[in-house]
Write a protein that holds these residues in place. Sequence first.
Motif, PDB file in Angstrom:
ATOM      1  N   ILE A   1       1.107  -1.093   0.054  1.00  0.00           N
ATOM      2  CA  ILE A   1      -0.268  -0.184  -0.436  1.00  0.00           C
ATOM      3  C   ILE A   1       0.716   1.203  -0.178  1.00  0.00           C
ATOM      4  N   ASP A   2       0.563   2.399  -0.586  1.00  0.00           N
ATOM      5  CA  ASP A   2       0.969   3.612  -0.420  1.00  0.00           C
ATOM      6  C   ASP A   2       0.282   4.834  -0.218  1.00  0.00           C
ATOM      7  N   MET A   3       0.084   5.490   1.061  1.00  0.00           N
ATOM      8  CA  MET A   3      -0.507   5.919   1.484  1.00  0.00           C
ATOM      9  C   MET A   3       0.148   7.639   1.314  1.00  0.00           C
ATOM     10  N   GLY A   4      -0.383   8.330   0.469  1.00  0.00           N
ATOM     11  CA  GLY A   4      -0.840   9.607   0.427  1.00  0.00           C
ATOM     12  C   GLY A   4      -0.274   9.774  -0.894  1.00  0.00           C
ATOM     13  N   THR A   5      -0.732   9.144  -2.387  1.00  0.00           N
ATOM     14  CA  THR A   5      -0.887   8.480  -3.124  1.00  0.00           C
ATOM     15  C   THR A   5      -0.201  10.270  -4.715  1.00  0.00           C
ATOM     16  N   GLY A   6      -0.769  11.155  -4.227  1.00  0.00           N
ATOM     17  CA  GLY A   6      -0.998  12.333  -4.943  1.00  0.00           C
ATOM     18  C   GLY A   6      -0.930  11.902  -6.654  1.00  0.00           C
ATOM     19  N   SER A   7      -0.523  11.477  -6.760  1.00  0.00           N
ATOM     20  CA  SER A   7      -0.298  11.926  -8.509  1.00  0.00           C
ATOM     21  C   SER A   7      -0.280  10.376  -8.726  1.00  0.00           C
ATOM     22  N   GLY A   8      -0.405   9.521  -8.088  1.00  0.00           N
ATOM     23  CA  GLY A   8       0.230   7.888  -7.804  1.00  0.00           C
ATOM     24  C   GLY A   8       1.424   7.656  -8.094  1.00  0.00           C
ATOM     25  N   VAL A   9       2.541   8.694  -8.634  1.00  0.00           N
ATOM     26  CA  VAL A   9       3.405   7.581  -9.307  1.00  0.00           C
ATOM     27  C   VAL A   9       4.114   6.467  -8.728  1.00  0.00           C
ATOM     28  N   ILE A  10       4.663   6.777  -7.440  1.00  0.00           N
ATOM     29  CA  ILE A  10       4.190   5.612  -6.729  1.00  0.00           C
ATOM     30  C   ILE A  10       3.784   4.269  -6.854  1.00  0.00           C
ATOM     31  N   ALA A  11       2.781   4.337  -6.617  1.00  0.00           N
ATOM     32  CA  ALA A  11       1.741   2.579  -6.594  1.00  0.00           C
ATOM     33  C   ALA A  11       2.290   2.809  -8.594  1.00  0.00           C
ATOM     34  N   ILE A  12       1.332   3.432  -9.088  1.00  0.00           N
ATOM     35  CA  ILE A  12       1.857   2.550 -10.551  1.00  0.00           C
ATOM     36  C   ILE A  12       3.184   2.347 -11.038  1.00  0.00           C
ATOM     37  N   SER A  13       4.040   3.045 -10.454  1.00  0.00           N
ATOM     38  CA  SER A  13       5.394   2.483 -11.548  1.00  0.00           C
ATOM     39  C   SER A  13       5.656   1.500 -10.318  1.00  0.00           C
ATOM     40  N   ILE A  14       5.485   0.892  -8.806  1.00  0.00           N
ATOM     41  CA  ILE A  14       5.340  -0.482  -8.902  1.00  0.00           C
ATOM     42  C   ILE A  14       4.727  -1.320  -9.628  1.00  0.00           C
ATOM     43  N   LYS A  15       2.863  -0.946  -9.821  1.00  0.00           N
ATOM     44  CA  LYS A  15       2.626  -2.177 -10.828  1.00  0.00           C
ATOM     45  C   LYS A  15       2.865  -2.358 -11.703  1.00  0.00           C
ATOM     46  N   LYS A  16       3.468  -1.402 -12.211  1.00  0.00           N
ATOM     47  CA  LYS A  16       4.394  -1.361 -13.636  1.00  0.00           C
ATOM     48  C   LYS A  16       5.142  -2.284 -14.187  1.00  0.00           C
ATOM     49  N   GLN A  17       6.101  -1.806 -13.292  1.00  0.00           N
ATOM     50  CA  GLN A  17       7.158  -2.871 -13.091  1.00  0.00           C
ATOM     51  C   GLN A  17       7.154  -4.031 -13.044  1.00  0.00           C
ATOM     52  N   LEU A  18       5.909  -4.242 -11.287  1.00  0.00           N
ATOM     53  CA  LEU A  18       4.884  -5.876 -10.561  1.00  0.00           C
ATOM     54  C   LEU A  18       4.292  -6.059 -10.807  1.00  0.00           C
ATOM     55  N   PRO A  19       3.231  -6.274 -11.913  1.00  0.00           N
ATOM     56  CA  PRO A  19       2.110  -6.456 -12.221  1.00  0.00           C
ATOM     57  C   PRO A  19       1.513  -7.671 -11.506  1.00  0.00           C
ATOM     58  N   LYS A  20       2.597  -8.062 -11.074  1.00  0.00           N
ATOM     59  CA  LYS A  20       1.496  -9.226 -10.248  1.00  0.00           C
ATOM     60  C   LYS A  20       1.552  -9.494  -8.344  1.00  0.00           C
TER      61      LYS A  20
END
Length: 268
Positions: free
Chosen positions: A109-128
């Motif tokens: 989980i990513d808290m205080g995601t803002g534009s989503g760069v952290i969460a989205i970048s992790i998911k893009k690199q690690l889709p599973k």
Amino acid sequence: MKITELVSKIQGEFKISPFRILKILSKIEDKDISFYLKESQVEISQRTFDFLVKHLKEGYPIEYITKKVSFLGNDFFVDENVLIPRIETEDLVILAINLINDKGIKHVIDMGTGSGVIAISIKKQLPKTKVQASDISESAIKIAQYNAKKLGVNVEFKIGDCLDPFLKEIHEVELIISNPPYVETSFIEKSHLLSYEPRISLDGGADGQNFFKKISKYSHLLKTKYLLFETSEFTVKKTAEILSEIGKIQILPDSFKKERFIFISPYR
């Protein structure tokens, strides 16, 4: 006005080199600087000229003019509702990705995601990997959702503060990551460079520790988790002390060798 006229006008008012003017212009108009060198008679709109002056005079961020920022090789939409991601946060995401791979982490989980760069970048690199994210700002969540759709990843976004949106599923979460508000209030009030970014994303209170004091109150839920936070090089030791009861603390450097990140692992 023609490019030659613009350069002459800006150079005279702000005493900066023609090259720097063209470099800023190329970012605003999303063109290679060579375009302006070859097309010296090209017409520049009044709107572009006004943005250029606003950037030079007031420090208005170019990213809010172009509505775009590059982060780990992907273009994200940003506006004044979200913080402009810095290069140090790229370091945070790289640390997280390495940790997820090393520990076989399945739920982040990513808290205080803002534009989503952290969460989205992790998911893009690690889709599973299951990735969820939250923010207290509904406007920020809408931008993060837009960026996730634009970049073709499935991240679940929730509105809420700190861990509150995840309390029902906290037992499943293995890694908590955040680039929270950690700037001291007095610094924000003195700095014109931060005046256009959302204060809620920056202001960590008088000592910059409001978020970390809040998260420490959940320590009984976090002792089996990995946690990774970005903070200030000037207050990182204070942050480490506040969070020390959660688990084993490591202070990690960013790519500029500044002590920037707090990594917490379970006592075992």
